[in-house]
Scaffold this motif. Structure first.
Motif, PDB file in Angstrom:
ATOM      1  N   GLU A 144     -21.354  18.012 -17.823  1.00 17.37           N
ATOM      2  CA  GLU A 144     -22.288  17.620 -19.035  1.00 17.37           C
ATOM      3  C   GLU A 144     -22.740  18.527 -20.159  1.00 17.37           C
ATOM      4  OE1 GLU A 144     -25.975  15.047 -19.304  1.00 17.37           O
ATOM      5  OE2 GLU A 144     -24.761  14.266 -17.802  1.00 17.37           O
ATOM      6  N   LEU A 145     -22.660  19.800 -19.624  1.00 13.83           N
ATOM      7  CA  LEU A 145     -23.392  20.874 -20.351  1.00 13.83           C
ATOM      8  C   LEU A 145     -23.112  20.947 -21.650  1.00 13.83           C
ATOM      9  CD1 LEU A 145     -26.069  22.411 -19.641  1.00 13.83           C
ATOM     10  CD2 LEU A 145     -24.619  24.351 -19.170  1.00 13.83           C
ATOM     11  N   PRO A 146     -21.660  20.881 -21.900  1.00 12.25           N
ATOM     12  CA  PRO A 146     -21.212  21.074 -23.417  1.00 12.25           C
ATOM     13  C   PRO A 146     -21.724  20.066 -24.433  1.00 12.25           C
ATOM     14  CG  PRO A 146     -19.259  21.308 -21.856  1.00 12.25           C
ATOM     15  CD  PRO A 146     -20.364  21.031 -20.828  1.00 12.25           C
ATOM     16  N   GLU A 147     -21.940  18.914 -23.899  1.00 12.27           N
ATOM     17  CA  GLU A 147     -22.451  17.848 -24.853  1.00 12.27           C
ATOM     18  C   GLU A 147     -23.937  18.287 -24.952  1.00 12.27           C
ATOM     19  OE1 GLU A 147     -22.895  14.992 -27.552  1.00 12.27           O
ATOM     20  OE2 GLU A 147     -21.012  15.779 -26.785  1.00 12.27           O
ATOM     21  N   GLN A 148     -24.723  18.640 -23.894  1.00 11.61           N
ATOM     22  CA  GLN A 148     -26.176  19.012 -24.196  1.00 11.61           C
ATOM     23  C   GLN A 148     -26.260  20.184 -24.952  1.00 11.61           C
ATOM     24  OE1 GLN A 148     -28.166  19.391 -20.639  1.00 11.61           O
ATOM     25  NE2 GLN A 148     -27.622  17.422 -19.700  1.00 11.61           N
ATOM     26  N   MET A 149     -25.221  21.258 -24.894  1.00 14.31           N
ATOM     27  CA  MET A 149     -25.405  22.271 -25.647  1.00 14.31           C
ATOM     28  C   MET A 149     -25.063  22.197 -27.118  1.00 14.31           C
ATOM     29  SD  MET A 149     -26.262  25.385 -24.463  1.00 14.31           S
ATOM     30  CE  MET A 149     -25.926  26.837 -23.330  1.00 14.31           C
ATOM     31  N   ALA A 150     -24.306  21.166 -27.512  1.00 11.24           N
ATOM     32  CA  ALA A 150     -24.254  20.528 -28.881  1.00 11.24           C
ATOM     33  C   ALA A 150     -25.195  20.044 -29.548  1.00 11.24           C
ATOM     34  CB  ALA A 150     -22.709  19.660 -28.911  1.00 11.24           C
ATOM     35  N   ARG A 151     -25.965  19.486 -28.694  1.00  7.03           N
ATOM     36  CA  ARG A 151     -27.240  18.578 -29.192  1.00  7.03           C
ATOM     37  C   ARG A 151     -28.252  19.550 -29.158  1.00  7.03           C
ATOM     38  NH1 ARG A 151     -28.781  14.591 -24.885  1.00  7.03           N
ATOM     39  NH2 ARG A 151     -30.510  14.211 -26.124  1.00  7.03           N
ATOM     40  N   ALA A 152     -28.240  20.462 -28.580  1.00  5.17           N
ATOM     41  CA  ALA A 152     -29.332  21.960 -28.520  1.00  5.17           C
ATOM     42  C   ALA A 152     -28.924  22.675 -29.937  1.00  5.17           C
ATOM     43  CB  ALA A 152     -29.296  22.800 -27.527  1.00  5.17           C
ATOM     44  N   ALA A 153     -27.880  22.837 -30.214  1.00  3.93           N
ATOM     45  CA  ALA A 153     -27.472  23.476 -31.231  1.00  3.93           C
ATOM     46  C   ALA A 153     -27.841  23.009 -32.667  1.00  3.93           C
ATOM     47  CB  ALA A 153     -25.803  23.909 -31.301  1.00  3.93           C
ATOM     48  N   ALA A 183     -15.571  27.016 -16.344  1.00  6.13           N
ATOM     49  CA  ALA A 183     -14.735  26.701 -17.705  1.00  6.13           C
ATOM     50  C   ALA A 183     -15.489  25.873 -18.576  1.00  6.13           C
ATOM     51  CB  ALA A 183     -13.426  25.886 -17.562  1.00  6.13           C
ATOM     52  N   SER A 184     -16.501  24.901 -17.746  1.00  9.03           N
ATOM     53  CA  SER A 184     -17.400  24.036 -18.444  1.00  9.03           C
ATOM     54  C   SER A 184     -18.748  24.802 -19.032  1.00  9.03           C
ATOM     55  CB  SER A 184     -18.077  22.912 -17.300  1.00  9.03           C
ATOM     56  OG  SER A 184     -17.018  22.079 -17.188  1.00  9.03           O
ATOM     57  N   PHE A 185     -19.088  25.709 -18.282  1.00  9.34           N
ATOM     58  CA  PHE A 185     -20.153  26.816 -18.719  1.00  9.34           C
ATOM     59  C   PHE A 185     -19.696  27.554 -20.041  1.00  9.34           C
ATOM     60  CE2 PHE A 185     -22.896  30.458 -18.329  1.00  9.34           C
ATOM     61  CZ  PHE A 185     -23.834  30.025 -19.079  1.00  9.34           C
ATOM     62  N   ALA A 186     -18.463  28.084 -20.108  1.00  5.82           N
ATOM     63  CA  ALA A 186     -17.961  28.689 -21.293  1.00  5.82           C
ATOM     64  C   ALA A 186     -17.726  27.818 -22.303  1.00  5.82           C
ATOM     65  CB  ALA A 186     -16.559  29.483 -20.739  1.00  5.82           C
ATOM     66  N   ALA A 187     -17.396  26.402 -21.920  1.00  9.80           N
ATOM     67  CA  ALA A 187     -17.232  25.646 -23.113  1.00  9.80           C
ATOM     68  C   ALA A 187     -18.726  25.259 -23.617  1.00  9.80           C
ATOM     69  CB  ALA A 187     -16.480  24.371 -22.782  1.00  9.80           C
ATOM     70  N   SER A 188     -19.599  25.356 -22.888  1.00  9.24           N
ATOM     71  CA  SER A 188     -20.828  25.078 -23.328  1.00  9.24           C
ATOM     72  C   SER A 188     -21.334  26.088 -24.125  1.00  9.24           C
ATOM     73  CB  SER A 188     -21.850  24.867 -22.094  1.00  9.24           C
ATOM     74  OG  SER A 188     -21.514  24.108 -21.217  1.00  9.24           O
ATOM     75  N   MET A 189     -21.082  27.394 -23.811  1.00 10.05           N
ATOM     76  CA  MET A 189     -21.428  28.510 -24.801  1.00 10.05           C
ATOM     77  C   MET A 189     -20.716  28.470 -25.995  1.00 10.05           C
ATOM     78  SD  MET A 189     -23.884  30.300 -23.305  1.00 10.05           S
ATOM     79  CE  MET A 189     -23.856  31.741 -24.119  1.00 10.05           C
ATOM     80  N   ALA A 190     -19.492  28.133 -25.968  1.00  9.17           N
ATOM     81  CA  ALA A 190     -18.840  28.004 -27.239  1.00  9.17           C
ATOM     82  C   ALA A 190     -19.329  26.845 -28.148  1.00  9.17           C
ATOM     83  CB  ALA A 190     -17.097  27.780 -26.887  1.00  9.17           C
TER      84      ALA A 190
END
Length: 292
Positions: free
Chosen positions: A117-126, A158-165
């Motif tokens: 779920e972290l990629p979506e959270q990171m997008a919201r953070a960005a 992979a999910s964490f790398a996608a989160s950073m991206a």
């Protein structure tokens, strides 16, 4: 003739250098020739800013302050990252002050979230354009009903790398502080002799590690070792992905190495951090974010 000219040129250059040294006058490179030294280059600006002006938090129930104030409820005001409660003295309070923590921090974590779920959270953070993003995730990937249900390490990474991206796509200059996953086996060792914690854990909290806490048989020990090894592997993945980004700082295993005692665990589930436990996480984060 040529040799004589070279000799005269060398003598002239040497005399000019001696005159400059004797009179302390300003002599440029054109005066002393090869004796001139280039001007020193300015020091590069450090990539890591130890005093960011805004913070976004992503992750799971720990960052939401779950079970820290009341049973089965989030309590974000005592979050180690963005909480506004003075009892915890969160990272946001330490860096931004009370007014800044209230106006320029965002808690986007969700209780129960796993790394997927972290990629979506990171997008919201960005979208908030924070100067610092804190990440605490991974415990729920290991805390499943059985070890077989744990998130594979490759998927976790992979999910964490996608989160950073996702973060870099919207906030390329945001700094990222990543905590290690807590040591779940140490948690079991801390609470297994407590009759109250054993009764609570039977309700199904982190079954892969905490089921049958009094069982010291070979199969139970093997199960716990498997979860422990998976947590270590998750932390390795966090470290590797973070190391590839110059604006990311991993805690070096500080949270994994911290020994939560009874006072630092929730009195309702003996699993999540209490207010005191949240305060200890805030202390660790502040040291890591502000270290040179």
């Amino acid at each position: 003739m040529r040799a004589g000219r070279r000799f005269r040129t060398a003598v002239a250059g040497g005399l000019a250098a001696l005159l400059c040294a004797a009179t302390l006058s300003g002599c440029g490179p054109e005066t002393v020739g090869a004796a001139a030294r280039p001007s020193p280059k300015p020091s590069p600006t450090p990539v890591w800013d130890r005093s960011p002006a805004s913070i976004a938090a992503v992750g799971d129930s720990i960052t939401r302050g779950f079970d820290a104030c009341s049973v089965l409820a989030d309590c974000p005001e005592v979050s180690w990252s963005t909480g506004t409660g003075t009892a915890v003295n969160s990272l946001a309070l330490r860096l931004l002050g009370p007014a800044g923590a209230a106006a320029r921090s965002w808690n986007l974590a969700r209780t129960g979230a796993r790394m997927a779920e972290l990629p979506e959270q990171m997008a919201r953070a960005a979208a908030e354009k924070p100067e610092l993003v804190t990440v605490m995730a991974g415990a729920n990937d290991a805390c499943r009903d059985t070890p077989e249900l744990m998130t594979p390490v490759a998927d976790f990474k992979a999910s964490f790398a996608a989160s950073m991206a996702r973060l870099r796509a919207g906030a390329p200059k945001a700094q990222v502080y990543v905590t290690s996953v807590p040591d779940l086996k140490r948690l079991w060792s801390t609470g297994r002799d407590n009759p109250m914690s054993r009764q609570i854990w039977k309700l199904g909290i982190c079954g892969s590690m905490l089921a049958d806490p009094e069982d010291l048989g070979a199969d139970a020990e093997k199960r716990r070792a498997r979860v422990h090894e998976r947590v270590i592997a998750y932390n390795g993945a966090l470290r590797e992905v973070c190391a590839a980004d110059p604006r990311c700082r991993y805690d070096g295993g500080a949270v994994f190495g911290f020994a939560f005692d009874g006072e630092q665990l929730s009195p309702w589930d003996f699993f999540h951090p209490s207010k005191d436990g949240q305060a200890r996480l805030a202390e660790i984060a502040y040291r890591q974010v502000t270290r040179v």
